[in-house]
Design an enzyme around this catalytic site. Structure first.
Site, PDB file in Angstrom:
ATOM      1  N   LYS A  31      37.091  42.003  51.544  1.00  0.00           N
ATOM      2  CA  LYS A  31      36.690  40.920  50.653  1.00  0.00           C
ATOM      3  C   LYS A  31      36.492  39.631  51.434  1.00  0.00           C
ATOM      4  O   LYS A  31      37.393  39.152  52.119  1.00  0.00           O
ATOM      5  CB  LYS A  31      37.742  40.738  49.569  1.00  0.00           C
ATOM      6  N   CYS A  82      34.702  41.760  43.796  1.00  0.00           N
ATOM      7  CA  CYS A  82      35.089  40.795  42.774  1.00  0.00           C
ATOM      8  C   CYS A  82      34.500  39.399  43.013  1.00  0.00           C
ATOM      9  O   CYS A  82      33.330  39.169  42.751  1.00  0.00           O
ATOM     10  CB  CYS A  82      36.607  40.746  42.664  1.00  0.00           C
ATOM     11  N   GLU A  93      38.742  47.506  41.823  1.00  0.00           N
ATOM     12  CA  GLU A  93      39.527  46.708  42.759  1.00  0.00           C
ATOM     13  C   GLU A  93      41.010  46.987  42.561  1.00  0.00           C
ATOM     14  O   GLU A  93      41.490  47.113  41.445  1.00  0.00           O
ATOM     15  CB  GLU A  93      39.241  45.223  42.545  1.00  0.00           C
TER      16      GLU A  93
END
Length: 309
Positions: free
Chosen positions: A140, A181, A69
Site C-alpha cells: 500500500k 484501499c 484488505e
C-alpha cells in the site's frame, strides 16, 4: 523456472515503469469473483475461511478471485503488529499459493499485514497464478491517515510503512493493476497503471461507515471512467461489533463507468463477467489517452512517475 520475468518498457509519460510479464493467452473475457469475507479475531480461522471461499468461487466458474484488505486480520493499527507475518514464508501466503494451484485460478490475495526481516510492517497484497506462483506483490503506497472531526480519526502510519511502487501483473486476459484501499483516492496512481496497458484494476479495501456511503462507489466509478478500464473494489463484510466497521458493498464497474455487479454489507461473493475488449472499445470511441495535453499540464515526464514492482 518461473514463467515470469522483469523487463523495462518505454512509456511516453512514465518512462521508468516496468511490468511483470509472461506469455499471454488469446482470451479476453474472464469470470471475476470478489470475496466479501467476514473477518474475525482468529487468524487461522480467517485464512481457512478465505480458502473455502476461493474454492466456492472456483466451483462456480470464477477464473480470477479477489479477497479483501486485511482478510486474515481485524483492521486497525493496534492489530497490525500482532497479526503481521513474513510474506513468502508465512502461513497465509502458503495457503493462498496452495489454493490457487489446487483450483487452477488466479488469486488476488487481498492484503495482509506483512513483517519484513528488518522489522518494518507493510499492508501487502500478493497475487498468484493458476500454478500457485506469486506473480506480483503490492505494498500500500498511500497510508490511511485521516481526521474527520466527530466521526473518524485513523493513522496507519503509526505502525505501517508506505510502499514505493506501482504494481502491474500480466494475466491470460489482460494486464491487471493493483492498489489497496486509500490508493484509490489518488488519480495519478491509476493513470500510471493505465499508461502501462492495464484494463482491469483491483482495489482490496476497507472503507468505513463515514467514507463508505459517500465515496466508495463514487471513487470506483471515477477511476474506471477516467481511465476507461474495469475496476473492482472488494471489502470485508461488515461487523457491527468490530472496533473498525467496514462499509462492505464490494463492487465491479465497467469502462463506461456503470456498475456491473455489487452487493450489500454481509458476507457474499460478487461475480462478474469481465470483457476486456470493452475497454478497447471505449478507448477507441473516446480517445482521451491520445488527447491528453502534457505540454500544458506542467508535468515533468522525468519526475512524475513511480517505479514498478
Amino acid at each position: 523456472k518461473s514463467p515470469c520475468f522483469w523487463f523495462p518498457r518505454a512509456s511516453p509519460h512514465f518512462p521508468c515503469c516496468r511490468v511483470l510479464s509472461f506469455k499471454m493467452a488469446a482470451s479476453k473475457t474472464f469470470k471475476l469473483a470478489l470475496v466479501q469475507l467476514a473477518v474475525g479475531a482468529d487468524k487461522a480461522v480467517n485464512v481457512r475461511r478465505a480458502v473455502e471461499k476461493v474454492r466456492e468461487a472456483a466451483a462456480a466458474g470464477a477464473q480470477l478471485i479477489a479477497l479483501p484488505e486485511c482478510f486474515n486480520s481485524p483492521y486497525g493499527s493496534s492489530y497490525f503488529p500482532e497479526y503481521a507475518e513474513p510474506l513468502e514464508s508465512g502461513d497465509t501466503y502458503k495457503a493462498m499459493s496452495d489454493v490457487a494451484r489446487e483450483t487452477s485460478t488466479y488469486v488476488i490475495g487481498g492484503s495482509i499485514p506483512e513483517r519484513t526481516k528488518g522489522g518494518k510492517l507493510f499492508n501487502t497484497c500478493a497475487v498468484f497464478n493458476d500454478n500457485g506462483v506469486c506473480i506480483g506483490k503490492h505494498r500500500k503506497v498511500h497510508l490511511f491517515d485521516i481526521d474527520v472531526p466527530g466521526k473518524i480519526t485513523f493513522k496507519e502510519s503509526e505502525t505501517l510503512t508506505a510502499g514505493d511502487c506501482v504494481t502491474v501483473v500480466d494475466t491470460p486476459w489482460c494486464k491487471v493493476g493493483l492498489a489497496i484501499c486509500y490508493d484509490i483516492r489518488f488519480p495519478l496512481f491509476t493513470q500510471i497503471c493505465r499508461d502501462r496497458g492495464v484494463k482491469f484494476m483491483c482495489y482490496p479495501g476497507a472503507f468505513n461507515m463515514t467514507t463508505g456511503p459517500a465515496h466508495w462507489e463514487l471513487l470506483l466509478r471515477a477511476r474506471a471512467l477516467d481511465n476507461q478500464l474495469w475496476a473492482a473494489a472488494v471489502s470485508p463484510a461488515r461487523d457491527e461489533t468490530a472496533s473498525y466497521v467496514a462499509w462492505g458493498h464490494s463492487t465491479v464497474v465497467d469502462p463506461w463507468g456503470s456498475v456491473a455487479a455489487t452487493t450489500e454489507h454481509g458476507e457474499d461473493i460478487v461475480y462478474a463477467d469481465v470483457d476486456t475488449a470493452r475497454a478497447d472499445e471505449v478507448r477507441q470511441n473516446i480517445p482521451v489517452l491520445q488527447q491528453q495535453r502534457f505540454d500544458i499540464y506542467g508535468l515533468d515526464d522525468k519526475k512524475h512517475y513511480m517505479t514498478a514492482c
